[in-house]
Structure formats: structure tokens, C-alpha cells
Design an enzyme around this catalytic site. Structure first.
Site, PDB file in Angstrom:
ATOM      1  N   CYS A   1       0.651  31.559 -11.006  1.00 24.48           N
ATOM      2  CA  CYS A   1       0.753  30.580  -9.929  1.00 24.48           C
ATOM      3  C   CYS A   1       2.191  30.196  -9.631  1.00 24.48           C
ATOM      4  O   CYS A   1       3.080  30.363 -10.461  1.00 24.48           O
ATOM      5  CB  CYS A   1       0.064  29.263 -10.303  1.00 24.48           C
ATOM      6  SG  CYS A   1      -1.639  29.421 -10.767  1.00 24.48           S
TER       7      CYS A   1
ATOM      8  N   GLY B   1       1.647  34.442  -6.738  1.00 23.87           N
ATOM      9  CA  GLY B   1       0.195  34.391  -6.606  1.00 23.87           C
ATOM     10  C   GLY B   1      -0.209  34.659  -5.179  1.00 23.87           C
ATOM     11  O   GLY B   1       0.277  33.989  -4.275  1.00 23.87           O
TER      12      GLY B   1
ATOM     13  N   ASN C   1       0.718  25.122 -12.573  1.00 24.78           N
ATOM     14  CA  ASN C   1       0.946  26.506 -12.972  1.00 24.78           C
ATOM     15  C   ASN C   1       0.879  26.540 -14.487  1.00 24.78           C
ATOM     16  O   ASN C   1       1.502  25.730 -15.152  1.00 24.78           O
ATOM     17  CB  ASN C   1       2.342  26.934 -12.467  1.00 24.78           C
ATOM     18  CG  ASN C   1       2.818  28.257 -13.068  1.00 24.78           C
ATOM     19  OD1 ASN C   1       4.010  28.447 -13.281  1.00 24.78           O
ATOM     20  ND2 ASN C   1       1.915  29.177 -13.329  1.00 24.78           N
ATOM     21  N   GLY C   2       0.108  27.500 -15.005  1.00 23.95           N
ATOM     22  CA  GLY C   2      -0.001  27.637 -16.457  1.00 23.95           C
ATOM     23  C   GLY C   2      -1.442  27.521 -16.892  1.00 23.95           C
ATOM     24  O   GLY C   2      -2.310  27.133 -16.097  1.00 23.95           O
TER      25      GLY C   2
ATOM     26  N   CYS D   1       8.733  31.028 -21.233  1.00 25.89           N
ATOM     27  CA  CYS D   1       8.126  32.357 -21.086  1.00 25.89           C
ATOM     28  C   CYS D   1       9.214  33.395 -20.779  1.00 25.89           C
ATOM     29  O   CYS D   1       9.818  33.381 -19.708  1.00 25.89           O
ATOM     30  CB  CYS D   1       7.112  32.329 -19.954  1.00 25.89           C
ATOM     31  SG  CYS D   1       6.514  33.962 -19.508  1.00 25.89           S
TER      32      CYS D   1
ATOM     33  N   TYR E   1      10.009  40.036 -15.694  1.00 25.31           N
ATOM     34  CA  TYR E   1       9.276  40.559 -14.553  1.00 25.31           C
ATOM     35  C   TYR E   1       8.912  39.528 -13.489  1.00 25.31           C
ATOM     36  O   TYR E   1       9.068  39.775 -12.303  1.00 25.31           O
ATOM     37  CB  TYR E   1       7.976  41.216 -15.033  1.00 25.31           C
ATOM     38  CG  TYR E   1       7.019  41.564 -13.912  1.00 25.31           C
ATOM     39  CD1 TYR E   1       7.179  42.718 -13.165  1.00 25.31           C
ATOM     40  CD2 TYR E   1       5.966  40.708 -13.589  1.00 25.31           C
ATOM     41  CE1 TYR E   1       6.310  43.027 -12.126  1.00 25.31           C
ATOM     42  CE2 TYR E   1       5.099  41.007 -12.543  1.00 25.31           C
ATOM     43  CZ  TYR E   1       5.278  42.165 -11.817  1.00 25.31           C
ATOM     44  OH  TYR E   1       4.431  42.457 -10.795  1.00 25.31           O
TER      45      TYR E   1
ATOM     46  N   CYS F   1      -1.325  37.159 -22.926  1.00 20.85           N
ATOM     47  CA  CYS F   1      -0.713  35.846 -22.714  1.00 20.85           C
ATOM     48  C   CYS F   1      -1.817  34.832 -22.485  1.00 20.85           C
ATOM     49  O   CYS F   1      -2.742  35.085 -21.716  1.00 20.85           O
ATOM     50  CB  CYS F   1       0.202  35.882 -21.494  1.00 20.85           C
ATOM     51  SG  CYS F   1       0.937  34.267 -21.129  1.00 20.85           S
TER      52      CYS F   1
ATOM     53  N   CYS G   1       9.261  31.960 -25.620  1.00 27.97           N
ATOM     54  CA  CYS G   1       7.992  32.466 -26.157  1.00 27.97           C
ATOM     55  C   CYS G   1       7.982  33.975 -25.976  1.00 27.97           C
ATOM     56  O   CYS G   1       8.171  34.473 -24.871  1.00 27.97           O
ATOM     57  CB  CYS G   1       6.817  31.855 -25.390  1.00 27.97           C
ATOM     58  SG  CYS G   1       5.220  32.592 -25.828  1.00 27.97           S
TER      59      CYS G   1
ATOM     60  N   CYS H   1       3.733  37.814 -26.210  1.00 23.57           N
ATOM     61  CA  CYS H   1       3.176  39.089 -25.708  1.00 23.57           C
ATOM     62  C   CYS H   1       3.801  40.284 -26.422  1.00 23.57           C
ATOM     63  O   CYS H   1       3.238  41.383 -26.391  1.00 23.57           O
ATOM     64  CB  CYS H   1       3.331  39.184 -24.195  1.00 23.57           C
ATOM     65  SG  CYS H   1       4.984  38.842 -23.578  1.00 23.57           S
TER      66      CYS H   1
HETATM   67  P1  AMP Z   1       0.896  50.130 -16.077  1.00 27.89           P
HETATM   68  O1  AMP Z   1       1.678  51.427 -16.237  1.00 27.89           O
HETATM   69  O2  AMP Z   1      -0.434  50.406 -15.445  1.00 27.89           O
HETATM   70  O3  AMP Z   1       0.808  49.392 -17.330  1.00 27.89           O
HETATM   71  O4  AMP Z   1       1.674  49.242 -15.015  1.00 27.89           O
HETATM   72  C1  AMP Z   1       3.001  48.904 -15.238  1.00 27.89           C
HETATM   73  C2  AMP Z   1       3.491  48.124 -14.041  1.00 27.89           C
HETATM   74  O5  AMP Z   1       2.817  46.878 -13.963  1.00 27.89           O
HETATM   75  C3  AMP Z   1       4.972  47.823 -14.147  1.00 27.89           C
HETATM   76  O6  AMP Z   1       5.598  48.295 -12.966  1.00 27.89           O
HETATM   77  C4  AMP Z   1       5.063  46.316 -14.198  1.00 27.89           C
HETATM   78  O7  AMP Z   1       6.120  45.863 -13.400  1.00 27.89           O
HETATM   79  C5  AMP Z   1       3.753  45.850 -13.646  1.00 27.89           C
HETATM   80  N1  AMP Z   1       3.295  44.587 -14.273  1.00 27.89           N
HETATM   81  C6  AMP Z   1       3.389  44.204 -15.542  1.00 27.89           C
HETATM   82  N2  AMP Z   1       2.862  42.985 -15.748  1.00 27.89           N
HETATM   83  C7  AMP Z   1       2.422  42.562 -14.559  1.00 27.89           C
HETATM   84  C8  AMP Z   1       1.796  41.364 -14.080  1.00 27.89           C
HETATM   85  N3  AMP Z   1       1.490  40.352 -14.911  1.00 27.89           N
HETATM   86  N4  AMP Z   1       1.502  41.288 -12.781  1.00 27.89           N
HETATM   87  C9  AMP Z   1       1.769  42.303 -11.962  1.00 27.89           C
HETATM   88  N5  AMP Z   1       2.380  43.437 -12.333  1.00 27.89           N
HETATM   89  C10 AMP Z   1       2.699  43.581 -13.615  1.00 27.89           C
END
Ligand code: AMP
Length: 478
Positions: free
Chosen positions: A16, A42, A116-117, A255, A261, A401, A452, A455
Site C-alpha cells: 500500500c 498498489g 500501510n502495513g 523494511c 525494490y 514477509c 528488518c 525475508c
Molecule cells: P520471479 O523470477 O518470478 O521470481 O520474479 C522476479 C521479479 O519479480 C523481479 O523482477 C522482481 O523485481 C519482481 N518482484 C519481486 N518482489 C516483488 C513484489 N513484492 N512485487 C512485485 N514484483 C516483485
């Protein structure tokens, strides 16, 4: 601290963004802009609640911010204060019911809340409240906060909120609008970000703004002042701003995945530029995992900043050899499995002449299930790459997470169940290297262990409470 277990409780899925503003004559319009900048946090539903000093009006719907908030909808949201929310979740038929903000009228007057959270003891609190006669409309843990506030015998709204928040465990960056005031608060561990800023208005008046990320301030011309501190509550009303610590000090647990990311690279998160962290991750990744190659290619957009760092450190040229179609949502975040599988081709296309005959270092931020990464490696190879070396700018993701990032259950996390060489074979790369935990800590400047890393370690900074079996449906706690 304790080790997380797979069956600790059903996985809560929630990502979020929150926004709040006080003292602006067009509070809802500015909130709309703020949410627009927070859309990446989101994309399933969005909502705005505005306050006029007497009443609170709330509008929310499924979809993207710009699609929901047409001029005629924004025109229904008068007032000088407002809160907003963008939300993504994967489960439950009652998605619209769980869209935020939640708006109610209780003996403390009209209130709307969004956060958010994930509140890790929400199910336990809800069970107790239900046993005591509370009736819930949705499965969101935001509603739990409202019930706790409504039952409080504290005289003031801030007192009732304080009493409610002290019963919560887990992660929350919360925004609340009431008849004549705006209140924001952050959990004592500071899991999720919440920045505070100011906007110069006409006649030397100042507007106060709060947002998950500072990129929302940039768009509206606000200036970042500080973070809302972990365990702090900020109350803004006709008599000005009050900042108070409502909870005892706890160990910080920012986090780290926000920096890896989730947040936008143009944001300050936990007071630190995200871009700077990501470039440092890339540099350290190059030092820890060197390989002889011709080009460094990011997986856009998530791998760009780290790939720049990798290229700068290694001296290997950076090439944007995968082009992203920006008009498709992030595939991972699409709720439908069918779209996710199809999504990689929809989203990315290789630049053949940059890849043909080349030894390629492919940089991305993370591997979760491994399925997308495998498709991208195949795509790069099919475009003519001679070798594909995958480099990941964080450690292997081994544990879900529970604090507000949508990582899947342990069974689906490839690194929880495979060695690095097995993952390499699964994604069909010639080599695979991850950033170490120490490297990640250096990249985000975590000398005081303020982040944290659950993960990557499976060590969670809070107790995780077992969800009861009263709910037959998988709860989707907002
Ligand atoms: P995969 O190879 O299917 O595990 O996908 C990896 C991709 O998922 C990477 O490009 C990450 O940037 C993306 N990714 C990782 N965590 C998330 C998340 N929580 N939400 C959206 N994309 C994510």
C-alpha cells in the site's frame, strides 16, 4: 526475535501507499496527485476521504488512481484536509469491501482511516472483539483499529487512537482524518516509511503533508521535513501541529526491501535516497560476484539502478537491451495468474543487436518464484546472447514477509527450497550471484542494525500470532 515458521499464520498479502494533507483548500485534489505518485505501491484499489471540519466524505473504488478520480468524483470531496490510499492485495472476493480508507461515525464523531502495513495480531484482536459483540463488515485489519478506537473510554480522539495502537503488533503507517483534525502514526519498529513535509500556501499559510514516499511531495511542490518517527503520532488541527511519542522505544526494523525494490528510486525512504542504496547494491554486487562479460543489462525498471552500480564498478558497459512497455502494469502485481504468465512478453522486449554474440550480465533486484527470471533469461538467449550471467542485488529471498510486502509463502519461494546452483539451473543462467547480507547492510548504510531483513534470514523482529481457525476463507487483512 524468533524464527518464522511456514504455518505461523496464513500469509497476509498487502502492499500500500498512504498520503495525508492538512490545511489546503483543495485537499482532495492534492491527495489525488499524491496518490498518483504512489501508484506503484498498489494498483488494485484507491480511495480518498476528505474532511470539511464538520463531515467526512469518502470515495474509493477498484482500479488505478487516475481512472477512479475523475473531476466529477474529486468535486464530491470538499474540505481542507484529506487522506488517501492505494492498495494491492491478492486474495478474497471482498476486495472492494477491503478498499481503504475505512470511514465510520462513532461516539468520537466521523473518522476515516487508512494504513500501510500488516498488523500481525489483527486476527486475534478481531476474534476478541467479535466475541464481545463487534460486527465487522470486511476482513481488513484497518477495521480492527476502528473498533478498538470506538470502544475506547479515552475522552479525546488522539487518546482513543493511542489506546488502539498500543494493542497492535506488526507494521503500520497510519493516516486518519476526523471532524477537525488529522492524525498520522507509525508503528514503534518503523517497518513501513512515513515522511512528513510542508507546502507553502498563499498568505503565508503552511499546509502539512504526509506520504509513504517523498516522490509524492515532489509532484505537489511540498518539501520533505522529517520522517514521522517510529512510535510517534503527529496531530494536526486548527491549533497547529503536535508531535508525541505514544509508544515506548522498540528496536527499529525498517523494511530493507523498500530500498531493494519497492520504493521509487526518486524517493527518500527512512531519510535515505533509494537510488543511492540501489547503486551501492550494484557496486557491492560487482565486487562480490565479478564475471568476465561484454555488457551489463538491467531488467527494467527494477534492476536499473543496481545495474548502473555494477557497470560503474566493473567497468563493463551498461546497455539497456531490454525495453519495457510502460503501459502494462508490473506483471508480478497483476492478480491473475493467466496475465502473469503472459506478462513477461507483454512487458519486455529485447534489443537484438545489443545482445547478439554477447556475454551478458543480467541485473535484477530479486528472484522470488524464479519463473519471471527464467523467461527473461530465455528471452535474452533467444535474442542471441552467448552467455547469460544473472546478478541479484539482494540476498536470496527465503522467508515470507508479514509486514506488508507481497512475498509468497515459503513453498513458492525458490530460494527457500533450492541451493543457489539449483536456482541457477532453474532460471537457466550460466552463472548466478546474489548480494550478501553484509553487502546489503553496507549499501543501505545499516551500521546500527535498524533494518528488518526477515525475508532474507527468516528471523522476524516481532512475535507472529497464529490466526484462528474461525475464518474458513483465507483472511485478507488490509
Ligand atoms: P520471479 O523470477 O518470478 O521470481 O520474479 C522476479 C521479479 O519479480 C523481479 O523482477 C522482481 O523485481 C519482481 N518482484 C519481486 N518482489 C516483488 C513484489 N513484492 N512485487 C512485485 N514484483 C516483485
Amino acid at each position: 526475535m524468533h524464527d518464522g515458521h511456514d504455518d505461523v499464520f496464513d500469509k497476509l498479502r498487502e502492499e500500500c501507499g498512504v498520503f495525508a494533507i492538512y490545511g489546503h483548500p483543495e485537499a482532495a485534489n492534492v491527495t489525488y496527485l499524491g496518490l498518483y505518485a504512489l501508484q506503484h505501491r498498489g494498483q488494485e484499489s484507491a480511495g480518498i476521504a476528505s474532511g470539511t471540519g464538520r463531515e467526512i466524505i469518502c470515495r474509493k473504488a477498484m482500479g488505478h488512481v487516475a481512472d477512479i478520480f475523475k473531476p466529477e468524483v474529486l468535486a464530491q470531496l470538499p474540505g481542507h484536509m484529506a487522506i488517501g490510499h492505494t492498495r494491492y492485495s491478492t486474495t478474497g472476493d471482498s476486495k472492494m469491501l477491503n478498499a481503504q480508507p475505512f470511514s465510520v461515525t462513532c461516539h468520537k464523531g466521523p473518522i476515516a482511516v487508512a494504513h500501510n502495513g500488516n498488523i500481525t495480531n489483527a486476527a486475534e484482536l478481531r476474534r476478541d472483539l467479535e466475541a464481545d459483540g463487534s460486527i465487522f463488515q470486511a476482513t481488513s485489519d484497518t477495521e480492527v483499529i476502528l473498533h478498538l478506537m470506538a470502544r475506547s473510554r479515552e475522552r479525546t480522539l488522539a487518546g482513543a487512537l493511542r489506546e488502539a495502537l498500543l494493542q497492535l503488533e506488526g507494521a503500520f503507517s497510519l493516516v486518519l482524518v476526523a471532524a477537525d483534525q488529522l492524525i498520522v502514526a507509525r508503528d514503534p519498529h518503523g517497518f513501513r516509511p512515513l515522511a512528513m513535509g510542508q507546502m507553502e500556501l498563499s498568505e503565508h499559510r503552511i499546509g502539512y503533508v504526509f506520504a509513504s514516499e517523498t516522490c509524492a511531495f515532489d509532484l505537489i511542490g511540498a518539501v520533505y521535513r522529517s520522517d514521522v518517527e517510529p512510535g510517534e503520532m503527529v496531530i494536526v488541527g486548527p491549533r497547529g501541529v503536535t508531535r508525541e511519542r505514544y509508544a515506548p522505544k522498540r528496536a527499529l526494523a525498517h523494511c530493507v526491501f523498500e530500498h531493494v525494490y519497492f520504493a521509487r528510486p526518486d524517493s527518500l525512504v527512512f531519510g535515505r535516497p533509494v537510488q543511492q542504496s540501489r547503486e551501492a547494491m550494484g557496486r557491492l554486487l560487482a565486487i562480490e560476484n565479478p564475471v568476465d562479460a561484454d555488457v551489463v543489462v538491467p531488467v527494467p525498471d527494477s534492476g536499473v539502478a543496481a545495474a548502473l552500480g555494477y557497470a560503474a564498478e566493473s567497468g563493463i558497459p551498461f546497455r539497456q537491451a531490454l525495453i519495457r512497455n510502460h503501459y502494462v502494469g508490473r506483471t508480478f502485481i497483476e492478480p491473475s495468474q493467466a496475465i502473469r504468465d503472459f506478462g513477461v512478453k507483454l512487458k519486455l522486449n529485447p534489443v537484438r543487436h545489443l545482445l547478439e554474440g554477447k556475454r551478458v550480465i543480467l541485473v535484477d533486484d530479486s528472484i522470488v518464484r524464479g519463473t519471471t527470471s527464467r523467461k527473461i533469461v530465455r528471452m535474452v538467449r533467444q535474442a542471441g546472447a552467448k552467455e547469460v550471467h544473472m546478478r541479484i542485488s539482494c540476498p536470496p529471498t527465503v522467508s515470507p514477509c508479514f509486514y506488508g510486502v507481497d512475498t509468497p509463502d515459503k513453498q513458492q519461494l525458490i530460494a527457500a527450497n533450492s541451493t543457489i546452483d539449483e536456482i541457477r539451473r532453474f532460471v537457466e543462467a550460466d552463472s548466478l550471484g546474489y548480494l550478501s547480507l553484509g553487502g546489503l547492510a553496507d549499501a543501505v548504510n545499516d551500521h546500527n542494525r535498524d533494518f528488518c531483513n526477515a525475508c532474507y534470514t527468516g528471523v522476524y523482529p516481532t512475535e507472529l500470532v497464529q490466526i484462528d481457525t474461525l475464518h474458513t476463507e483465507k483472511p485478507d487483512l488490509g
